[in-house]
Design an enzyme around this catalytic site. Sequence first.
Site, PDB file in Angstrom:
ATOM      1  N   GLU A 104      50.900  38.836  45.681  1.00  0.00           N
ATOM      2  CA  GLU A 104      51.832  37.800  45.220  1.00  0.00           C
ATOM      3  C   GLU A 104      51.141  36.441  45.347  1.00  0.00           C
ATOM      4  O   GLU A 104      50.366  36.212  46.276  1.00  0.00           O
ATOM      5  CB  GLU A 104      53.076  37.820  46.147  1.00  0.00           C
ATOM      6  CG  GLU A 104      54.093  36.722  45.903  1.00  0.00           C
ATOM      7  CD  GLU A 104      55.129  36.648  47.044  1.00  0.00           C
ATOM      8  OE1 GLU A 104      54.746  36.725  48.244  1.00  0.00           O
ATOM      9  OE2 GLU A 104      56.328  36.511  46.732  1.00  0.00           O
ATOM     10  N   ASN A 125      58.608  32.709  40.690  1.00  0.00           N
ATOM     11  CA  ASN A 125      57.604  33.471  41.422  1.00  0.00           C
ATOM     12  C   ASN A 125      57.435  34.767  40.626  1.00  0.00           C
ATOM     13  O   ASN A 125      58.313  35.628  40.654  1.00  0.00           O
ATOM     14  CB  ASN A 125      58.103  33.729  42.849  1.00  0.00           C
ATOM     15  CG  ASN A 125      57.058  34.413  43.707  1.00  0.00           C
ATOM     16  OD1 ASN A 125      56.070  34.930  43.205  1.00  0.00           O
ATOM     17  ND2 ASN A 125      57.297  34.429  45.013  1.00  0.00           N
ATOM     18  N   LYS A 165      60.529  37.248  40.358  1.00  0.00           N
ATOM     19  CA  LYS A 165      61.074  37.722  41.637  1.00  0.00           C
ATOM     20  C   LYS A 165      62.575  37.458  41.757  1.00  0.00           C
ATOM     21  O   LYS A 165      63.028  36.321  41.581  1.00  0.00           O
ATOM     22  CB  LYS A 165      60.317  37.047  42.777  1.00  0.00           C
ATOM     23  CG  LYS A 165      60.636  37.549  44.169  1.00  0.00           C
ATOM     24  CD  LYS A 165      59.689  36.875  45.172  1.00  0.00           C
ATOM     25  CE  LYS A 165      59.890  37.316  46.589  1.00  0.00           C
ATOM     26  NZ  LYS A 165      58.941  36.625  47.500  1.00  0.00           N
ATOM     27  N   GLU A 222      61.152  29.539  49.569  1.00  0.00           N
ATOM     28  CA  GLU A 222      61.104  30.075  48.194  1.00  0.00           C
ATOM     29  C   GLU A 222      62.321  29.694  47.353  1.00  0.00           C
ATOM     30  O   GLU A 222      62.163  29.305  46.191  1.00  0.00           O
ATOM     31  CB  GLU A 222      60.900  31.590  48.222  1.00  0.00           C
ATOM     32  CG  GLU A 222      59.504  31.976  48.644  1.00  0.00           C
ATOM     33  CD  GLU A 222      59.202  33.425  48.367  1.00  0.00           C
ATOM     34  OE1 GLU A 222      59.385  33.870  47.224  1.00  0.00           O
ATOM     35  OE2 GLU A 222      58.787  34.115  49.310  1.00  0.00           O
ATOM     36  N   CYS A 227      56.929  41.156  47.041  1.00  0.00           N
ATOM     37  CA  CYS A 227      57.108  40.897  48.474  1.00  0.00           C
ATOM     38  C   CYS A 227      58.483  41.258  49.010  1.00  0.00           C
ATOM     39  O   CYS A 227      58.792  42.418  49.215  1.00  0.00           O
ATOM     40  CB  CYS A 227      56.759  39.446  48.783  1.00  0.00           C
ATOM     41  SG  CYS A 227      56.516  39.233  50.569  1.00  0.00           S
ATOM     42  N   ASN A 272      53.158  38.220  50.479  1.00  0.00           N
ATOM     43  CA  ASN A 272      52.684  37.218  51.444  1.00  0.00           C
ATOM     44  C   ASN A 272      53.640  37.283  52.614  1.00  0.00           C
ATOM     45  O   ASN A 272      54.697  36.633  52.587  1.00  0.00           O
ATOM     46  CB  ASN A 272      52.768  35.806  50.855  1.00  0.00           C
ATOM     47  CG  ASN A 272      51.600  35.439  49.971  1.00  0.00           C
ATOM     48  OD1 ASN A 272      50.623  34.871  50.429  1.00  0.00           O
ATOM     49  ND2 ASN A 272      51.719  35.766  48.694  1.00  0.00           N
TER      50      ASN A 272
HETATM   51  N1  CDT Z   1      56.806  36.124  50.253  1.00  0.00           N
HETATM   52  C1  CDT Z   1      57.843  36.763  50.834  1.00  0.00           C
HETATM   53  O1  CDT Z   1      58.762  37.194  50.160  1.00  0.00           O
HETATM   54  N2  CDT Z   1      57.829  36.862  52.167  1.00  0.00           N
HETATM   55  C2  CDT Z   1      58.924  37.361  52.946  1.00  0.00           C
HETATM   56  C3  CDT Z   1      58.999  36.587  54.210  1.00  0.00           C
HETATM   57  C4  CDT Z   1      60.367  36.569  54.733  1.00  0.00           C
HETATM   58  S1  CDT Z   1      60.458  35.605  56.188  1.00  0.00           S
HETATM   59  C5  CDT Z   1      61.595  34.426  55.728  1.00  0.00           C
HETATM   60  C6  CDT Z   1      58.819  38.850  53.254  1.00  0.00           C
HETATM   61  O2  CDT Z   1      59.797  39.563  53.053  1.00  0.00           O
HETATM   62  O3  CDT Z   1      57.803  39.293  53.754  1.00  0.00           O
END
Ligand code: CDT
Length: 306
Positions: free
Chosen positions: A47, A112, A129, A148, A174, A199
């Site tokens: 991502e 995204n 997303k 986000e 993600c 990420n």
């Molecule tokens: N990029 C992404 O979606 N990261 C989320 C972090 C959540 S923490 C607020 C994940 O689900 O890994």
Amino acid sequence: MSRSFTIAAAQLGPIARDEPRRAVVARMIALLDRAAAADCRFVVFPEMALTTFFPRWHLTDPAEVFSYFEESMPGPETQPLFEAARARGIGFYLGYCEAVAGRTGADHLGFNSSILVDPDGRIVSRYRKVHLPGNAVPDDTLKLQHLEPWYFIDGDLGFPVADTLSGRVGMLLCNDRRWPEAWRMLGLQGAELVCLGYNSPSQLPDNPRQNPLRKMHHLMPMQAAAYQNGLWIVAAAKAGMEEGCHMMGHSCVIAPSGEVVALSSGDGDELLPYRIDLDATAEYKRFFDFATYRRPNAYGLLTEPH
Ligand code: CDT
């Protein structure tokens, strides 16, 4: 074209805030070289693969925020990636920030997004997303922000599945992997392979009790989703210490049985090739046999707002 082929998660190590696109693209092309040597037909990049994960900061300079978005795909800086992949006969999944024309300011500049590019270099599918995690407005009291919903617009393309690579291929990004509804939407359309870039910080300083469980919370929902929908998953991480935040690696390939059949070992750029057979999905799709055993009449609550 055979339904058994080698695919790879192309994990990326940290990307610095000031790292130019052309340097990142050069790293990705080096991974394509390794993929070609491993006889891969397809690779999955993370991502937001072209930049640092900027939603960890509350940025107020619109020019900086805009610099993380792509106005076109391919654009001048990503064209070499498309050419390198096509020259090697390798398709790819790429996560990136998609600008929407006419948006200004430092928030909600676009989506995204991810794309599927076939081995001939054609974009065959796009995804935006749906599950944007974190805070919708900046909150400077948090130890680690995740903005986000502030920077991005909710995805509006649903959960597309493309006929490519001799099969049915879907995409997620993600946080989507933690939502069973997303996987079911793909499973109901017959997806046999789902590509996912992520990420994910390895530590959540505002929810520290989850820290020892982070790896399980990453793999468990995908193992369940692969099994419950009879599909392969290839998930590619942004890994390592990126601008002071450690990003979980653990890129993986998960079989339709739910087994993790390949798992990355490092925190840097890493190729994780694995030979998959799309026909291996049939046993699990038959086992669950949605047409016979699903009971949609009993699931109404799932689509009602709460
Ligand atoms: N990029 C992404 O979606 N990261 C989320 C972090 C959540 S923490 C607020 C994940 O689900 O890994």
